[in-house]
Design an enzyme around this catalytic site. Structure first.
Site, mmCIF file in Angstrom:
data_model
loop_
_atom_site.group_PDB
_atom_site.id
_atom_site.type_symbol
_atom_site.label_atom_id
_atom_site.label_comp_id
_atom_site.label_asym_id
_atom_site.label_seq_id
_atom_site.Cartn_x
_atom_site.Cartn_y
_atom_site.Cartn_z
ATOM 1 N N GLY A 3 -19.557 3.450 10.723
ATOM 2 C CA GLY A 3 -18.580 2.377 10.766
ATOM 3 C C GLY A 3 -17.180 2.830 11.099
ATOM 4 O O GLY A 3 -16.940 3.618 12.021
ATOM 5 N N GLY A 9 -15.114 4.742 9.416
ATOM 6 C CA GLY A 9 -14.871 6.170 9.201
ATOM 7 C C GLY A 9 -15.352 7.021 10.358
ATOM 8 O O GLY A 9 -14.694 7.999 10.745
ATOM 9 N N TYR A 12 -14.929 -7.248 -5.385
ATOM 10 C CA TYR A 12 -14.523 -6.598 -4.133
ATOM 11 C C TYR A 12 -13.057 -6.890 -3.831
ATOM 12 O O TYR A 12 -12.281 -5.976 -3.506
ATOM 13 C CB TYR A 12 -15.403 -7.073 -2.984
#
Length: 316
Positions: free
Chosen positions: A28, A30, A178
């Protein structure tokens, strides 16, 4: 009408001689951040929980960028012992670090706990990175112009810090947890900058968010719940509405390398509702700039992790 082209990875300045840590570097955002930094000459430590996936990602990057200087290292942000081991090993090998990209995260999963008993989303997304940054403070301060980039989310705007039930033991909502963790990322980023400024150091702390980017982050929650319908729904939404992971990485990269970035800046997409578009400086919600909440969260984070920032506290 302006003819200026939107900022992309190609506009990054040369990073030769710089050292970066990217958490969650194997996939993703990163992965895209790691690839872009490596292509520009930076040495990148890929800090990942799953070494097999990290090594496979490193091999893929090297095929695209044969001169990439990559090191794969194990880091589980849901385990304080793993964080300490990673930081100890890094400090033994290196004395400087130019960029710490606090990117790794999990999203909207059923309630779980970390190895240390923290609610998993707050424990991984916020407390894990709080601990990591504190343990790597010395090499950051030893490096002129070093940066800490904390990756948040547009969903921080729905978040609130519930100090009475920070770990969701009394009531747990996966999206609420979250959003709380992503708000915590920004409260940390801005409070860290205030401490850097008070200490008179030139290290800066900034926030960034990717907008709506298609990554495997969206699939983890439905997978853990065993919800086939939710997984299909997320996949369709990613296909129809999300920008690519490479595009989502641009605000993070801008925050990490561009010379016009200042402490407490927040970088994100500047297009429709902040979900997509060219990166630029944006504003986070009012609560993220609340210094009283930030100071209280900082104290609580020190208490929970046992990791202080004594070098900064002493200089204030």
């Amino acid at each position: 009408m302006s003819t200026q082209q939107p900022w992309t990875q190609a506009a990054m300045p040369d990073q030769t001689g710089k050292r970066a840590i990217v958490t969650g570097a194997n996939s993703g955002l990163g992965y895209e951040v790691t690839l872009a930094l490596a292509e520009k000459g930076a040495e990148v430590i890929m800090a990942c929980r799953n070494l097999d996936k990290a090594n496979a990602a490193a091999q893929t990057i090297r095929r695209q960028a044969p001169t990439a200087n990559l090191t794969v290292a194990e880091l589980d942000l849901a385990n304080l012992a793993s964080i300490r081991h990673f930081a100890d090993h890094f400090r033994q090998k290196y004395t400087t670090m130019d960029i710490l990209c606090n990117n790794a995260g999990i999203m909207a999963i059923p309630r779980r706990e970390t190895a240390d008993g923290f609610e998993m989303q707050s424990g991984t997304n916020h407390l894990g990175h709080f601990a990591l940054t504190g343990l790597l403070l010395e090499p950051l301060l030893q490096t002129p112009g070093a940066r800490v980039v904390s990756v948040s989310s547009g969903l921080h705007e729905r978040g609130t810090i519930n100090f009475d039930d920070l770990m969701g033991q009394q009531y747990y909502d996966k999206w609420g947890a979250y959003s709380q963790s992503k708000l915590a990322n920004l409260l940390f980023a801005y409070e860290l900058q205030r401490k850097f400024s008070a200490a008179g150091v030139d290290t800066i702390s900034v926030g960034a968010h990717p907008g709506y980017a298609a990554t495997n982050l969206q699939s983890v929650g439905p997978a853990q719940e065993g919800s086939w319908l939710a997984r299909v729904g997320m996949a369709i939404a990613n296909t129809l509405f999300a920008q690519s992971a490479a595009a989502g990485a641009r605000p993070i990269l801008y925050a990490a390398v561009m010379p016009d970035v200042n402490g407490c800046d927040y970088l994100g997409p500047t297009g429709f509702q902040g979900m997509r578009g060219a990166p630029g400086k944006v504003r986070s919600n009012a609560e993220s700039y609340n210094e009283e909440i930030a100071a209280r969260l900082w104290q609580e984070s020190v208490r929970l992790t046992g990791i202080g920032y004594e070098r900064l506290e002493v200089k204030q």
